[in-house]
Design a protein around this motif. Structure first.
Motif, PDB file in Angstrom:
ATOM      1  N   LEU A  15      37.048  83.130 150.135  1.00  0.00           N
ATOM      2  CA  LEU A  15      36.738  84.542 150.270  1.00  0.00           C
ATOM      3  C   LEU A  15      37.180  85.349 149.160  1.00  0.00           C
ATOM      4  CD1 LEU A  15      38.260  85.171 153.680  1.00  0.00           C
ATOM      5  CD2 LEU A  15      35.883  85.642 153.142  1.00  0.00           C
ATOM      6  N   TYR A  16      38.120  85.039 148.348  1.00  0.00           N
ATOM      7  CA  TYR A  16      38.593  85.744 147.162  1.00  0.00           C
ATOM      8  C   TYR A  16      38.724  84.990 145.867  1.00  0.00           C
ATOM      9  CZ  TYR A  16      42.819  85.742 150.026  1.00  0.00           C
ATOM     10  OH  TYR A  16      43.770  85.313 150.941  1.00  0.00           O
ATOM     11  N   ILE A  32      30.012  90.797 147.879  1.00  0.00           N
ATOM     12  CA  ILE A  32      29.565  91.720 148.546  1.00  0.00           C
ATOM     13  C   ILE A  32      29.722  93.014 147.940  1.00  0.00           C
ATOM     14  CG2 ILE A  32      29.572  92.666 151.065  1.00  0.00           C
ATOM     15  CD1 ILE A  32      30.957  89.946 151.758  1.00  0.00           C
ATOM     16  N   ALA A  33      30.851  93.266 147.581  1.00  0.00           N
ATOM     17  CA  ALA A  33      31.180  94.584 146.725  1.00  0.00           C
ATOM     18  C   ALA A  33      29.815  94.745 145.902  1.00  0.00           C
ATOM     19  CB  ALA A  33      32.386  94.565 146.192  1.00  0.00           C
ATOM     20  N   PHE A  50      29.646  80.788 159.776  1.00  0.00           N
ATOM     21  CA  PHE A  50      31.329  80.917 159.139  1.00  0.00           C
ATOM     22  C   PHE A  50      32.183  80.140 159.939  1.00  0.00           C
ATOM     23  CE2 PHE A  50      34.931  83.039 157.600  1.00  0.00           C
ATOM     24  CZ  PHE A  50      34.818  82.676 156.363  1.00  0.00           C
ATOM     25  N   GLY A  59      38.736  93.903 149.691  1.00  0.00           N
ATOM     26  CA  GLY A  59      39.094  93.618 148.423  1.00  0.00           C
ATOM     27  C   GLY A  59      40.505  94.448 148.227  1.00  0.00           C
ATOM     28  N   GLY A 105      39.751  90.770 144.193  1.00  0.00           N
ATOM     29  CA  GLY A 105      40.037  92.163 144.973  1.00  0.00           C
ATOM     30  C   GLY A 105      40.408  93.308 144.349  1.00  0.00           C
ATOM     31  N   SER A 117      45.350  89.801 142.695  1.00  0.00           N
ATOM     32  CA  SER A 117      44.025  89.219 142.662  1.00  0.00           C
ATOM     33  C   SER A 117      42.870  90.133 141.853  1.00  0.00           C
ATOM     34  CB  SER A 117      43.618  89.361 144.351  1.00  0.00           C
ATOM     35  OG  SER A 117      42.057  89.055 144.163  1.00  0.00           O
ATOM     36  N   ILE A 139      33.833  88.065 148.457  1.00  0.00           N
ATOM     37  CA  ILE A 139      34.195  89.457 148.677  1.00  0.00           C
ATOM     38  C   ILE A 139      33.775  90.192 147.269  1.00  0.00           C
ATOM     39  CG2 ILE A 139      36.477  89.353 147.364  1.00  0.00           C
ATOM     40  CD1 ILE A 139      35.461  91.449 150.469  1.00  0.00           C
ATOM     41  N   VAL A 148      43.055  92.401 149.751  1.00  0.00           N
ATOM     42  CA  VAL A 148      43.314  90.934 149.231  1.00  0.00           C
ATOM     43  C   VAL A 148      44.208  91.225 147.801  1.00  0.00           C
ATOM     44  CG1 VAL A 148      42.261  89.414 147.577  1.00  0.00           C
ATOM     45  CG2 VAL A 148      41.059  89.772 149.623  1.00  0.00           C
ATOM     46  N   VAL A 149      44.168  92.375 147.308  1.00  0.00           N
ATOM     47  CA  VAL A 149      45.071  92.826 146.251  1.00  0.00           C
ATOM     48  C   VAL A 149      46.445  93.004 146.776  1.00  0.00           C
ATOM     49  CG1 VAL A 149      45.789  94.636 144.676  1.00  0.00           C
ATOM     50  CG2 VAL A 149      43.443  93.923 144.805  1.00  0.00           C
ATOM     51  N   THR A 203      48.035  89.668 147.373  1.00  0.00           N
ATOM     52  CA  THR A 203      48.828  89.232 146.204  1.00  0.00           C
ATOM     53  C   THR A 203      49.849  89.875 146.089  1.00  0.00           C
ATOM     54  OG1 THR A 203      47.522  90.244 144.894  1.00  0.00           O
ATOM     55  CG2 THR A 203      46.770  87.941 145.212  1.00  0.00           C
ATOM     56  N   PRO A 214      37.444  80.205 165.192  1.00  0.00           N
ATOM     57  CA  PRO A 214      35.889  79.486 164.916  1.00  0.00           C
ATOM     58  C   PRO A 214      35.729  79.056 166.392  1.00  0.00           C
ATOM     59  CG  PRO A 214      37.491  79.191 163.284  1.00  0.00           C
ATOM     60  CD  PRO A 214      38.276  80.086 164.125  1.00  0.00           C
ATOM     61  N   HIS A 248      28.703  84.975 153.260  1.00  0.00           N
ATOM     62  CA  HIS A 248      29.574  84.338 154.350  1.00  0.00           C
ATOM     63  C   HIS A 248      29.036  83.036 154.459  1.00  0.00           C
ATOM     64  CE1 HIS A 248      31.278  88.181 155.490  1.00  0.00           C
ATOM     65  NE2 HIS A 248      32.204  87.416 155.867  1.00  0.00           N
ATOM     66  N   ASP A 252      25.862  90.333 152.507  1.00  0.00           N
ATOM     67  CA  ASP A 252      26.882  90.039 153.216  1.00  0.00           C
ATOM     68  C   ASP A 252      26.895  88.855 154.069  1.00  0.00           C
ATOM     69  OD1 ASP A 252      29.353  90.195 154.637  1.00  0.00           O
ATOM     70  OD2 ASP A 252      28.578  91.683 156.350  1.00  0.00           O
ATOM     71  N   ALA A 302      36.587  94.545 143.500  1.00  0.00           N
ATOM     72  CA  ALA A 302      36.126  95.169 144.219  1.00  0.00           C
ATOM     73  C   ALA A 302      36.534  96.301 144.967  1.00  0.00           C
ATOM     74  CB  ALA A 302      36.026  94.089 145.561  1.00  0.00           C
ATOM     75  N   VAL A 334      39.723  78.437 153.126  1.00  0.00           N
ATOM     76  CA  VAL A 334      39.196  79.604 153.431  1.00  0.00           C
ATOM     77  C   VAL A 334      39.612  80.859 152.615  1.00  0.00           C
ATOM     78  CG1 VAL A 334      38.991  81.337 155.249  1.00  0.00           C
ATOM     79  CG2 VAL A 334      39.236  79.034 155.619  1.00  0.00           C
ATOM     80  N   GLU A 335      40.790  81.173 152.145  1.00  0.00           N
ATOM     81  CA  GLU A 335      41.146  82.063 151.259  1.00  0.00           C
ATOM     82  C   GLU A 335      40.255  81.687 149.769  1.00  0.00           C
ATOM     83  OE1 GLU A 335      43.375  80.432 152.963  1.00  0.00           O
ATOM     84  OE2 GLU A 335      44.258  81.868 154.092  1.00  0.00           O
ATOM     85  N   SER A 341      33.693  95.736 151.923  1.00  0.00           N
ATOM     86  CA  SER A 341      34.072  94.954 150.709  1.00  0.00           C
ATOM     87  C   SER A 341      35.180  95.629 150.253  1.00  0.00           C
ATOM     88  CB  SER A 341      32.767  94.557 149.727  1.00  0.00           C
ATOM     89  OG  SER A 341      32.162  96.099 149.665  1.00  0.00           O
ATOM     90  N   VAL A 349      34.847  77.352 158.883  1.00  0.00           N
ATOM     91  CA  VAL A 349      36.195  77.096 159.078  1.00  0.00           C
ATOM     92  C   VAL A 349      36.580  76.031 159.739  1.00  0.00           C
ATOM     93  CG1 VAL A 349      38.241  78.521 159.942  1.00  0.00           C
ATOM     94  CG2 VAL A 349      36.245  79.946 158.656  1.00  0.00           C
TER      95      VAL A 349
END
Lengths: 306, 403
Positions: free
Chosen positions: A125-126, A222-223, A102, B116, A278, A275, A219, B119-120, B123, B267, A43, A39, A281, A121-122, B112, A106
């Motif tokens: 991440l994914y 990590i999963a 992290f 995940g 996503g 996605s 992501i 995130v789905v 979208t 941040p 990051h 994890d 994961a 960033v998006e 995670s 950013v």
């Protein structure tokens, strides 16, 4: 068929390779109770990549990989430093370091408006699995056509190298890895160098995370470090079967996740796609859920009486 | 610079001031609750909680968009986030308590998987033709730009309530964190208090989503407590310090982010936390690096002084540079390496003390095994006068017996 070759073959292969290699390493992370190292490292790939972009001005992948690798090692060193010198508990030290780095990543992104050059960033991440299109993959013949093959997205080769490296590492160090994961003191007494093996494992995690990061985002990494191995751990007591099961679960998550994300909405009559990262994961988490509910070895064993 | 100053003195508009105040209260609350969680060694649970908010956020957005046509209503989003975070928290507890997997695996898996799923769902939102989608990215890395006054008021109010709640519960939390068994014999319901602790953590995370974003809110619950721990060993002081540091970080971060358009709040708040941490890590008198290094140097010099004096007493040549330097600085030897009268005296004292220590080890082996003196402190600072007297007598008698 040509649609599949052009749009799906490469992303799916990349996803499968990444899932399998991350899950392979994940077995040892879960056994060693170090799951969260994955994890943390995934990051901090972001600040590494942004910093290397700001320094070199290019998005060349070698520079990015180097930047991410340096930041991963830097993170591990910082965590150890804070843990040892500051006498801070391990997970807290980890939390301090990776969130700060992290945040730095950013901030550098937003400050320099790097966002305009396909780095945000998006994306970090994914990821962007769907963008790995093989334009020359118009027919089955392309599979044996060297010209068409040379047009394969470069991520594929990179991910393949990473996978080979991970497998080579695990095969070469399997004895020491197993010993060090189960009983570090015993491993030290028979000369299996548990500290060195632990460090190498972290380096391999970083390599896998970075190679995967560029293709699929943090992501999924990590999963995959955690879910398949954890699910397999609940299914069996034997390490060999655990590793095999984790690989199976990883492949199943990758394939099913990709198909569901790409074609699932279409089956429901919606003209969108979801996605893939996503979804993969999520599915791996679903497998873990099943294992938690029904896994034959899900319960904690009572300690053996001596 | 001037814009920052105006924000610092709460002169940059009603909203900015309100958000600053809210962030300070939030930072304080997060620092307090985080201290207890740190004591419980469960710091990264908040990481799982914060990532688990995403599917709830997205679902709430989708639902509200379908029903009202606009999904940006913050209280609704926060309720959704809170619900899915609660499911995530429950999953972490269930996995780590009821299966053989460790809490680290539970945290990583929940984090995670939920993220995940989120995130789905994001979208899905992208494919819906609804307005206000950009509003959701603010929850990823935090943004206070364009925050409505009502939202800022809500955050400030909730943070205040949370901080008050944590303050009221502080003694029970402390007892449960240090000694659950003692707590339960004192009539504290450990499970309930533990649950409350986690729920308050969850509430802090959810309220903080808009300010620092869901990836970074975890920092506010970890870094200030760790920083506070550098300065004191007393638990309630750690809590108070963490609250103070969290509030300070919120203050600095939010005001800095108001300086330039598009600077993300999260941040900056986290980096403010980190700077405070770094300063403490370097300078703290108890556990800081500088203090540790200095203590190490002092220790090294003491060892060299001692060994040098013993060598002089035994009339041995000294070759080590550092030893020579230490002896010279004390005036025990001259520049050319010849011992001074005070040097001889000190050497004789050292040798005498060494004999006393040897006797002490011989006659009180258990006590001396517990002492961590290594012969570096003057003996009268470690042993009682009676004991030294006994040892002196023994030394004299020993000399008498073996002339």
């Amino acid at each position: 068929m040509s649609d599949f070759l052009m749009f799906s073959l490469v992303p799916m292969t990349v996803a499968i390779v990444i899932c399998m290699s991350c899950a392979l390493l994940g077995n040892f992370l879960v056994l060693r109770r170090q799951s969260l190292i994955g994890d943390a490292i995934s990051h901090v790939a972001l600040p590494g990549i942004v910093a290397s972009f700001l320094l070199t001005g290019t998005l060349a992948s070698s520079a990015m990989m180097l930047g991410a690798g340096v930041s991963a090692l830097f993170t591990v060193a910082m965590i150890e430093l804070i843990r040892r010198l500051g006498r801070v508990e391990n997970s807290a030290a980890m939390g301090v370091v990776f969130t700060s780095l992290f945040a730095l990543g950013v901030l550098m992104l937003e400050w320099n408006e790097v966002g305009t050059v396909h780095l945000d960033v998006e994306h970090a991440l994914y990821g962007n699995l769907e963008s790995l299109i093989w334009f020359e993959g118009t027919s089955l013949a392309a599979l044996v056509d060297p010209r068409a093959l040379s047009d394969l997205p470069p991520q594929l080769a990179r991910v393949a190298w990473m996978g080979a490296l991970v497998v080579a590492f695990v095969v070469a160090f399997r004895r020491s890895l197993v010993l060090a994961s189960f009983d570090a003191d015993f491993a030290a007494s028979v000369g299996a160098r548990p500290t060195l093996v632990g460090l190498l494992l972290v380096v391999m995690v970083a390599v896998a995370a970075i190679a995967a990061f560029e293709a699929v985002g943090a992501i999924i990494v990590i999963a995959m470090f955690i879910c398949p191995a954890a699910a397999a751990r609940l299914m069996t007591d034997r390490l060999a079967s655990q590793v095999a099961l984790s690989q199976l679960i990883a492949v199943a998550s990758a394939v099913l996740g990709y198909v569901l994300a790409g074609y699932g909405p279409g089956w429901m009559g919606l003209g969108v796609s979801l996605s893939a990262a996503g979804m993969i994961a999520t599915l791996s988490g679903g497998f873990l859920l099943l294992a938690c509910l029904f896994g034959p070895h899900r319960h904690r064993r009572e300690a053996l009486s001596t | 610079m001037e814009a920052w100053w105006r924000a610092l003195i709460f002169d940059a508009g009603y909203n900015t001031s309100l958000v600053t105040l809210g962030a300070m209260l939030l930072g304080g609350g997060a620092g307090m609750i985080g201290s207890f969680v740190l004591l419980r060694k469960r710091s990264l649970v908040s990481d799982a909680i914060s990532h688990a908010t995403l599917p709830g956020l997205a679902l709430a957005f989708i639902l509200m968009a379908l029903v009202f046509g606009d999904g940006r209503w913050m209280p609704g989003l926060l309720v959704g986030a809170g619900l899915s975070a609660a499911v995530g928290l429950w999953a972490v507890q269930a996995i780590s308590h009821r299966t053989r997997l460790g809490e680290d695996a539970a945290i990583g898996a929940v984090l995670s998987t939920f993220f995940g799923l989120g995130v789905v769902l994001l979208t899905v939102i992208q494919s819906m033709a609804v307005s206000g989608q950009a509003g959701l990215t603010g929850y990823l890395v935090g943004s206070t730009a364009g925050m409505l006054a009502a939202e800022a008021q809500l955050i400030a109010l909730c943070s205040l309530l949370l901080a008050a709640g944590i303050f009221v519960m502080r003694r029970d939390f402390l007892m449960v964190c240090f000694d659950p068994v003692f707590a339960s014999t004192n009539g504290v319901r450990v499970q309930r208090v533990d649950m409350l602790l986690m729920l308050l953590l969850l509430a802090v995370v959810v309220i903080g989503l808009r300010i620092t974003g869901l990836i970074l809110i975890v920092a506010l619950t970890i870094i200030p407590p760790v920083t506070g721990r550098f300065w004191t060993d007393r638990p309630l002081r750690v809590v108070a310090l963490a609250a103070l540091l969290g509030a300070l970080a919120g203050y600095l971060g939010v005001t800095l982010s108001s300086v330039r358009e598009g600077l993300p709040t999260g941040p900056l708040v986290v980096l403010a936390c980190f700077v405070l941490f770094l300063v403490s890590f370097l300078l703290s008198p108890r556990r800081g690096i500088l203090a540790t290094l200095m203590a190490h140097q002092r220790f090294k010099r003491r060892v060299h002084l001692r060994q040098g004096l013993l060598a002089m007493a035994r009339d041995e040549a000294i070759f080590d540079d550092l030893t020579m330097r230490v002896l010279r600085r004390q005036g025990f030897i001259r520049r050319d390496g010849v011992a001074t009268p005070s040097g001889w005296a000190a050497a004789r004292d050292a040798e005498h003390e060494e004999r006393l220590w040897a006797l002490y080890r011989q006659y009180y082996p258990e006590e001396s095994a517990q002492l961590d003196h290594r012969g570096l402190l003057p003996i009268e600072r470690v042993l009682s006068p009676d004991t030294i007297m006994v040892l002196e007598n023994r030394l004299m008698m020993g000399r008498g017996a073996h002339p």
